[in-house]
Design a protein around this motif. Sequence first.
Motif, PDB file in Angstrom:
ATOM      1  N   ASP A  53       0.930  -1.241  -0.253  1.00 62.48           N
ATOM      2  CA  ASP A  53       0.045  -0.056   0.041  1.00 62.48           C
ATOM      3  C   ASP A  53       0.857   1.272  -0.034  1.00 62.48           C
ATOM      4  OD1 ASP A  53      -1.824   1.992   0.273  1.00 62.48           O
ATOM      5  OD2 ASP A  53      -2.728   1.380   2.149  1.00 62.48           O
ATOM      6  N   TYR A  54       0.844   1.930  -1.236  1.00 60.22           N
ATOM      7  CA  TYR A  54       1.912   2.952  -1.296  1.00 60.22           C
ATOM      8  C   TYR A  54       0.792   4.235  -1.210  1.00 60.22           C
ATOM      9  CZ  TYR A  54       5.697   0.164  -3.108  1.00 60.22           C
ATOM     10  OH  TYR A  54       6.728  -0.967  -3.224  1.00 60.22           O
ATOM     11  N   GLY A  55      -0.301   4.181  -1.216  1.00 65.65           N
ATOM     12  CA  GLY A  55      -1.311   5.259  -1.598  1.00 65.65           C
ATOM     13  C   GLY A  55      -2.258   4.735  -2.834  1.00 65.65           C
ATOM     14  N   PRO A  56      -3.395   5.437  -3.106  1.00 63.09           N
ATOM     15  CA  PRO A  56      -4.161   5.177  -3.828  1.00 63.09           C
ATOM     16  C   PRO A  56      -3.747   5.268  -5.380  1.00 63.09           C
ATOM     17  CG  PRO A  56      -4.726   7.229  -2.866  1.00 63.09           C
ATOM     18  CD  PRO A  56      -3.830   6.871  -2.138  1.00 63.09           C
ATOM     19  N   ASN A  57      -3.830   3.971  -6.183  1.00 63.95           N
ATOM     20  CA  ASN A  57      -3.262   3.986  -7.419  1.00 63.95           C
ATOM     21  C   ASN A  57      -1.874   4.295  -7.969  1.00 63.95           C
ATOM     22  OD1 ASN A  57      -6.127   3.586  -8.436  1.00 63.95           O
ATOM     23  ND2 ASN A  57      -6.559   5.731  -8.046  1.00 63.95           N
TER      24      ASN A  57
END
Length: 468
Positions: free
Chosen positions: A338-342
């Motif tokens: 999970d690096y942030g959305p998209n």
Amino acid sequence: MNNATKAIFLVIALTVSQLAWAQQPVASDTTNALTQLKPTPEKNELKYNLNQSGSHFFKATFLNQAWFRFNQSNPGSTVIGEPSNNTFDIGLRRTRMQLFGQISDHVFLYIQFGMNNFNYLNGGFNPTASSNRKIQAFFHDAVGEYLVFKNKNLLNIGGGLTIVNGLSRFSAPSVSSIMSMDVPVFAQATVDQTDEFSRKLSVYARGQIGHLDYRIALSDPFPIQTSGAALPVYSQNANFALKGHHKQYQGFFMWQFFDKEAHQAPGYNTGTYLGVKKMFNLEAGFITQKNATASIPTAGDTTYHAMNLWSVASFLDMPINRQKGTAVNAYLGYFHTDYGPNYLRFNGIMNPASGLTTGYPAGTQGNAFPMFGTGSVVYGQFGYLMKRDLFGAGNGTLMPYVQAQVASYQRITETMGVYNVGVNYLIKGHNGKFTLDYQNRPYYQAAGNQYAPGGRRGQVTVQYQVFI
């Protein structure tokens, strides 16, 4: 040659001269003269003992991995401005030297110097300016470690530039002992974005207590502005933040059911022991950082996102028949990324293409595929070491293997699969080996804000590794 390089070579020269001097016999009488005539056993390392028992020592190692590769280019790829459907290139995947030693009962020093991904594009081809083929080698590691308990690895505290990492064993691989031709680079989650080829400035604690092997680290990541690449442009898709600076917290834990992992070099995890050890581990790790990435939602303000990565895995490396020398190596892991959305990043190892023709998505040239992204990854590998001296005494043996990386990322429309099959010809274990590897990967085309697979391409590589 810069001052750092000169210093490294001076240390090596002094070390080798000391080794040579220390091994010279003294022929003061007939007995000593006869001793000189006896054959000396072959050595497999460059090591200088600092005390009589050898518990205090200093050691030098050298590694070179040369690649000879044919690649089917992704659509639209160009090489120095010309369209190219395929490429053949010769490169140095890794060229390294290590200097390390146990200086006293409590003091350990580790330094690594070298370069990576050096081919005809020199790792940084710029079509609008003159390039510099003299790519600077750099310090990968420079770390000092304090062993709290004499002759025991219960608690070692260290600090400096280091690969001590959380997440997984492949986030800090010992590249000289890789079972396959290359490691799954997606596990080096921030490589060359907010680190230096997976190394960070860190303070850490590591050790082995009974069956538990552990490491925890506080890391000071580099700003994305120092990566040497074009700065990210904020959009609805998360990218590394251009504002703010927050520390990373990391941890990695292994429960070792049989033999213990090698524990000398700080943080590095052996790829395969080639049947020397009986290993079965259950492993888990994590990396977390506050406000590591940012995005701008539609009609909104800049939003910052935590980076939260974790994995669980099993690792098996053990002999089948010790008399014959056969063994197996197997790994299966699940990665939550999970690096942030998209968030999505295309990457091609030592990419042999330099650009794209108009109309193709940026960064998709050559052998690139979506290597890093927000979502999840399942990675597995399996290898079988065939009998010792398969081709006769002193002529080595084979170790075939398979690899699979299966990823579900938010910005790709279908599950992605990247597959490798290959074979190692182990001439002298990891000290001298050839590897033949075939990779099959998807290529992608833009589909709105996502990417859709357009087909598949292949890559054949021969690697020659020499290590001492």
